[in-house]
Scaffold this active site. Structure first.
Site, PDB file in Angstrom:
ATOM      1  N   TYR A 158       0.930  -1.113  -0.196  1.00  0.00           N
ATOM      2  CA  TYR A 158      -0.092  -0.118  -0.163  1.00  0.00           C
ATOM      3  C   TYR A 158       0.909   1.096   0.004  1.00  0.00           C
ATOM      4  CZ  TYR A 158      -3.463   3.182   1.452  1.00  0.00           C
ATOM      5  OH  TYR A 158      -4.158   4.516   1.795  1.00  0.00           O
ATOM      6  N   SER A 159       1.764   1.283   0.855  1.00  0.00           N
ATOM      7  CA  SER A 159       2.647   2.611   1.015  1.00  0.00           C
ATOM      8  C   SER A 159       3.390   2.872  -0.407  1.00  0.00           C
ATOM      9  CB  SER A 159       3.728   2.421   1.997  1.00  0.00           C
ATOM     10  OG  SER A 159       3.020   2.112   3.512  1.00  0.00           O
TER      11      SER A 159
END
Length: 226
Positions: A133-134
């Protein structure tokens, strides 16, 4: 004056739903795209063919709000499978690429357009156990900066918003203890509201926003450090 038309991906929940409602209140015709059957165009944004077909059917739009996203697996990076990592990128960054590629040429031809991509503070600071996600949200910011500069003289402005911890359906199943930990790290000591993000979307999608492109706007209650 002709009503402007917008596509909002992820438009039936969370930040997308709030953004769609705010744009409608601003007098914009809004078309929602989402995996939900209640969307105007139900589709998966990671399907490039479906995206191209939907945009061809919709025709020219003035505003593109890319809100569709997934949190992805919550686990250490070394435990991620290839498929888990790829699926997170497929939605969070490939979907934005597909919609930008399909809609921007017409905006450029018309000499006016607004693109707002929803990134995340995780893409700036990194969140443990959310590597996919990051990384995907960092890619959203980089794509925005590159594209904004690329078409800066065309009348089409491209900006991103990097929310901190916002109360959305994405974190509806998060335990109270985790919520308390997250909000304790916010200088304002609360989570953000989707309506607050939508207000920033509204300005970035308007004529009032005229000298900003390739920028990433934090909305984090003071959490952002740079």
């Amino acid at each position: 004056m002709q009503m402007k038309k917008a596509i909002v991906t992820g438009g039936v929940s969370g930040i997308g739903e709030a953004s769609a409602a705010r744009l409608r209140a601003d007098g914009v015709e809004v078309i929602t795209v989402d995996i939900s059957s209640s969307a105007d165009y139900p589709l998966n944004v990671s399907d490039s063919g479906a995206v191209d077909s939907a945009v061809a059917a919709i025709g020219h739009i003035d505003i593109l709000i890319n809100c569709a996203g997934v949190l992805g697996p919550i686990k250490p990076l070394v435990e991620l499978t290839n498929d888990e990592f790829q699926k997170t990128f497929d939605v969070n960054i490939n979907g934005i690429f597909y919609f930008c590629r399909a809609t921007i040429p017409s905006m450029v031809d018309h000499g006016w357009g607004r693109v707002i991509n929803i990134a995340s503070l995780s893409g700036k600071n990194g969140t443990p156990n959310l590597a996919a996600y990051s990384a995907s949200k960092a890619a959203v910011s980089a794509l925005t900066k590159s594209l904004g500069k690329e078409i800066a003289t065309t009348g089409v402005l491209v900006n991103a918003i990097a929310p901190g911890f916002i109360s959305t359906p994405m974190n509806a199943d998060t335990s109270d203890d985790v919520i308390d930990d997250l909000t304790s790290e916010v200088p304002m000591k609360r989570s953000g509201r989707v309506e607050e993000v939508a207000a920033l979307v509204s300005w970035l999608a308007s004529d009032e926003c005229s000298f900003s492109t390739g920028a990433v706007y934090d909305i984090s209650g003071g959490t952002a450090t740079y």
